[in-house]
Design a protein around this motif. Structure first.
Motif, PDB file in Angstrom:
ATOM      1  N   ILE A  42     -32.756  23.681 -20.066  1.00 37.99           N
ATOM      2  CA  ILE A  42     -33.943  24.156 -20.221  1.00 37.99           C
ATOM      3  C   ILE A  42     -33.586  25.459 -21.304  1.00 37.99           C
ATOM      4  CG2 ILE A  42     -36.210  25.044 -19.882  1.00 37.99           C
ATOM      5  CD1 ILE A  42     -36.362  23.000 -17.377  1.00 37.99           C
ATOM      6  N   SER A  43     -32.888  26.387 -20.583  1.00 37.60           N
ATOM      7  CA  SER A  43     -32.430  27.715 -21.044  1.00 37.60           C
ATOM      8  C   SER A  43     -31.718  27.328 -22.307  1.00 37.60           C
ATOM      9  CB  SER A  43     -31.550  28.467 -20.162  1.00 37.60           C
ATOM     10  OG  SER A  43     -31.206  29.577 -20.612  1.00 37.60           O
ATOM     11  N   ASP A  44     -30.829  26.387 -22.353  1.00 35.07           N
ATOM     12  CA  ASP A  44     -30.231  25.999 -23.655  1.00 35.07           C
ATOM     13  C   ASP A  44     -30.964  25.677 -24.860  1.00 35.07           C
ATOM     14  OD1 ASP A  44     -27.668  26.452 -22.390  1.00 35.07           O
ATOM     15  OD2 ASP A  44     -27.307  24.320 -21.703  1.00 35.07           O
ATOM     16  N   TYR A  45     -32.048  24.817 -24.334  1.00 37.61           N
ATOM     17  CA  TYR A  45     -33.187  24.546 -25.535  1.00 37.61           C
ATOM     18  C   TYR A  45     -33.949  25.614 -25.729  1.00 37.61           C
ATOM     19  CZ  TYR A  45     -37.292  22.086 -27.048  1.00 37.61           C
ATOM     20  OH  TYR A  45     -38.591  21.811 -28.019  1.00 37.61           O
ATOM     21  N   ALA A  46     -34.324  26.387 -25.043  1.00 32.37           N
ATOM     22  CA  ALA A  46     -35.265  27.721 -25.337  1.00 32.37           C
ATOM     23  C   ALA A  46     -34.257  28.478 -26.302  1.00 32.37           C
ATOM     24  CB  ALA A  46     -35.555  28.391 -24.033  1.00 32.37           C
ATOM     25  N   TRP A  56     -41.793  28.917 -14.466  1.00 31.72           N
ATOM     26  CA  TRP A  56     -42.572  27.949 -13.848  1.00 31.72           C
ATOM     27  C   TRP A  56     -41.985  26.563 -13.697  1.00 31.72           C
ATOM     28  CZ3 TRP A  56     -43.932  32.090 -11.933  1.00 31.72           C
ATOM     29  CH2 TRP A  56     -44.434  32.966 -12.563  1.00 31.72           C
ATOM     30  N   VAL A  57     -40.697  26.567 -13.682  1.00 30.04           N
ATOM     31  CA  VAL A  57     -39.975  25.109 -13.568  1.00 30.04           C
ATOM     32  C   VAL A  57     -39.903  24.460 -12.140  1.00 30.04           C
ATOM     33  CG1 VAL A  57     -38.745  25.763 -15.701  1.00 30.04           C
ATOM     34  CG2 VAL A  57     -37.645  26.171 -13.526  1.00 30.04           C
ATOM     35  N   PHE A  58     -40.153  25.173 -11.258  1.00 30.92           N
ATOM     36  CA  PHE A  58     -39.871  24.650  -9.728  1.00 30.92           C
ATOM     37  C   PHE A  58     -40.684  23.267  -9.469  1.00 30.92           C
ATOM     38  CE2 PHE A  58     -41.064  24.621  -5.234  1.00 30.92           C
ATOM     39  CZ  PHE A  58     -39.842  24.435  -4.746  1.00 30.92           C
ATOM     40  N   SER A 124     -34.331  28.466  -9.299  1.00 31.51           N
ATOM     41  CA  SER A 124     -34.758  28.000 -10.503  1.00 31.51           C
ATOM     42  C   SER A 124     -35.067  28.724 -11.585  1.00 31.51           C
ATOM     43  CB  SER A 124     -35.772  27.216  -9.814  1.00 31.51           C
ATOM     44  OG  SER A 124     -37.197  27.763  -9.770  1.00 31.51           O
ATOM     45  N   MET A 125     -35.362  30.055 -11.102  1.00 41.10           N
ATOM     46  CA  MET A 125     -35.574  31.033 -12.100  1.00 41.10           C
ATOM     47  C   MET A 125     -34.577  31.819 -12.809  1.00 41.10           C
ATOM     48  SD  MET A 125     -39.256  32.866 -10.511  1.00 41.10           S
ATOM     49  CE  MET A 125     -40.389  31.968 -10.266  1.00 41.10           C
ATOM     50  N   VAL A 126     -33.655  32.045 -11.754  1.00 44.68           N
ATOM     51  CA  VAL A 126     -32.421  32.698 -12.348  1.00 44.68           C
ATOM     52  C   VAL A 126     -31.389  31.962 -13.229  1.00 44.68           C
ATOM     53  CG1 VAL A 126     -30.021  33.407 -11.441  1.00 44.68           C
ATOM     54  CG2 VAL A 126     -32.076  34.125  -9.954  1.00 44.68           C
ATOM     55  N   VAL A 127     -31.667  30.609 -13.178  1.00 45.77           N
ATOM     56  CA  VAL A 127     -30.595  29.825 -14.126  1.00 45.77           C
ATOM     57  C   VAL A 127     -30.932  29.848 -15.681  1.00 45.77           C
ATOM     58  CG1 VAL A 127     -29.559  28.461 -12.307  1.00 45.77           C
ATOM     59  CG2 VAL A 127     -31.811  27.739 -13.373  1.00 45.77           C
ATOM     60  N   PRO A 130     -30.252  34.225 -20.020  1.00 46.32           N
ATOM     61  CA  PRO A 130     -31.223  35.126 -20.295  1.00 46.32           C
ATOM     62  C   PRO A 130     -32.446  34.713 -21.478  1.00 46.32           C
ATOM     63  CG  PRO A 130     -29.345  34.591 -21.695  1.00 46.32           C
ATOM     64  CD  PRO A 130     -29.354  33.604 -20.807  1.00 46.32           C
ATOM     65  N   ASN A 131     -32.682  33.404 -21.351  1.00 44.00           N
ATOM     66  CA  ASN A 131     -33.776  32.955 -22.125  1.00 44.00           C
ATOM     67  C   ASN A 131     -35.082  32.746 -21.217  1.00 44.00           C
ATOM     68  OD1 ASN A 131     -32.263  32.313 -24.722  1.00 44.00           O
ATOM     69  ND2 ASN A 131     -31.250  31.016 -23.317  1.00 44.00           N
ATOM     70  N   LEU A 132     -35.350  33.851 -20.611  1.00 48.34           N
ATOM     71  CA  LEU A 132     -36.741  33.965 -19.654  1.00 48.34           C
ATOM     72  C   LEU A 132     -37.451  34.923 -19.800  1.00 48.34           C
ATOM     73  CD1 LEU A 132     -37.711  32.778 -16.841  1.00 48.34           C
ATOM     74  CD2 LEU A 132     -36.431  34.612 -15.672  1.00 48.34           C
ATOM     75  N   LYS A 133     -38.820  34.747 -19.940  1.00 55.69           N
ATOM     76  CA  LYS A 133     -39.943  35.569 -20.129  1.00 55.69           C
ATOM     77  C   LYS A 133     -40.980  35.364 -19.118  1.00 55.69           C
ATOM     78  CE  LYS A 133     -43.026  33.252 -23.347  1.00 55.69           C
ATOM     79  NZ  LYS A 133     -43.753  33.208 -24.476  1.00 55.69           N
TER      80      LYS A 133
END
Length: 294
Positions: A42-46, A56-58, A124-127, A130-133
């Motif tokens: 999901i991070s790669d996709y973002a 909120w992926v949990f 689940s959030m850490v992974v 760096p594409n997290l907001k």
């Protein structure tokens, strides 16, 4: 006489032993690897679409059948040494009383299940870095994945979990997170008390066997079980209730309702806890040295 200060002391002693228990570090490492496998795409996709993803992926952790097996095995490993006796147990039990000690072990299972769930949420959030907001909304990325599941393939990204539409349509991000956290915690608590109760009543290894049976039922339910018995098989599969997707939130299908799942889990936890306390207070203490390899 029940003394809550003493009960907390017995639970706290077990928690303090985590720092010298390699098994806990192993479980933490597996959870991190598990989260990377399930959510890193999901991070790669973002990154590919140039839009950061909300954390909120949990709620989508347990969306594939094989993950129930992994979750069941990992949770069984976490509580495998119940009722948590070692060479120090007799001395602690003499000072606290057997009843307070066993209640402390059940409190330990309650706290451990909470921390176990919280660690899953955190990883689940850490992974996603760096594409997290951070946002209280689901965010554009998760909504896109829910309404257009094929979009990752456009960027040659293989998805390892399913971001499904019903949850995003029916619940806000905070509602889904709280519900998923509660269900995960409750099922983990059920598994811990199940292993504890069987080990106390029938002896060691019986708890592992019982947990293994329920783990297999969860995996069986999705494949052969559903084909053979329909959705009714989910009524006897507590591990399936860890995921919001295996419960009926609108009373529109033959799946178990949230009320049914919570009532069964809570009732089973209370019943097994009472049995464990009564049986342990009457039987001889079986103390085994806790090996460092555990």
């Amino acid at each position: 006489m029940t003394n809550w200060t003493t009960i907390w002391l017995c639970a706290r002693v077990n928690l303090l032993k985590w720092s010298v228990t390699p098994r806990m570090y192993t479980i933490a490492a597996i959870i991190l690897a598990f989260a990377i496998w399930i959510f890193a795409w999901i991070s790669d996709y973002a990154s590919a679409v140039g839009v950061n993803v909300t954390p909120w992926v949990f709620p989508y952790l347990l969306t594939m059948p094989i993950i129930f097996m992994i979750y069941g095995v990992l949770t069984t490993l976490l509580f495998s040494d119940a009722p948590f006796t070692d060479s120090h147990t007799p001395f602690l039990m003499v000072r606290t009383s057997r009843r307070n000690w066993v209640l402390g072990q059940l409190l330990y299972i309650l706290i451990t299940s909470f921390l176990y769930t919280a660690f899953f949420v955190l990883m689940s959030m850490v992974v996603l870095i760096p594409n997290l907001k951070f946002s209280l909304d689901w965010g554009a990325v998760l909504k896109t994945l829910a309404y257009d599941p094929g979009s990752p393939a456009k960027y040659n990204i293989e998805s390892y979990s399913y971001i499904k539409d019903p949850v995003i349509s029916m619940f806000s991000a905070m509602e889904a997170m709280l519900i998923s956290f509660g269900l995960f915690w409750l099922v983990s608590l059920f598994m811990g008390v199940l292993i504890f109760c069987f080990n106390v009543v029938l002896g060691r290894l019986s708890g592992l066997i019982a947990a293994g049976v329920f783990t297999c039922i969860a995996y069986f339910a999705v494949y052969v079980g559903k084909l053979s018995f329909g959705n009714m098989v989910y009524y006897i599969s507590p591990l399936s209730w860890t995921s919001m997707f295996y419960l009926d939130w609108g009373n529109t299908s033959s799946m178990p309702t949230p009320l049914y799942a919570i009532s069964c889990l809570f009732g089973a936890i209370v019943l097994m806890s009472i049995i464990s306390v009564k049986v342990y207070c009457m039987k001889d203490v079986d103390v085994q040295e806790r090996r460092s390899s555990l």
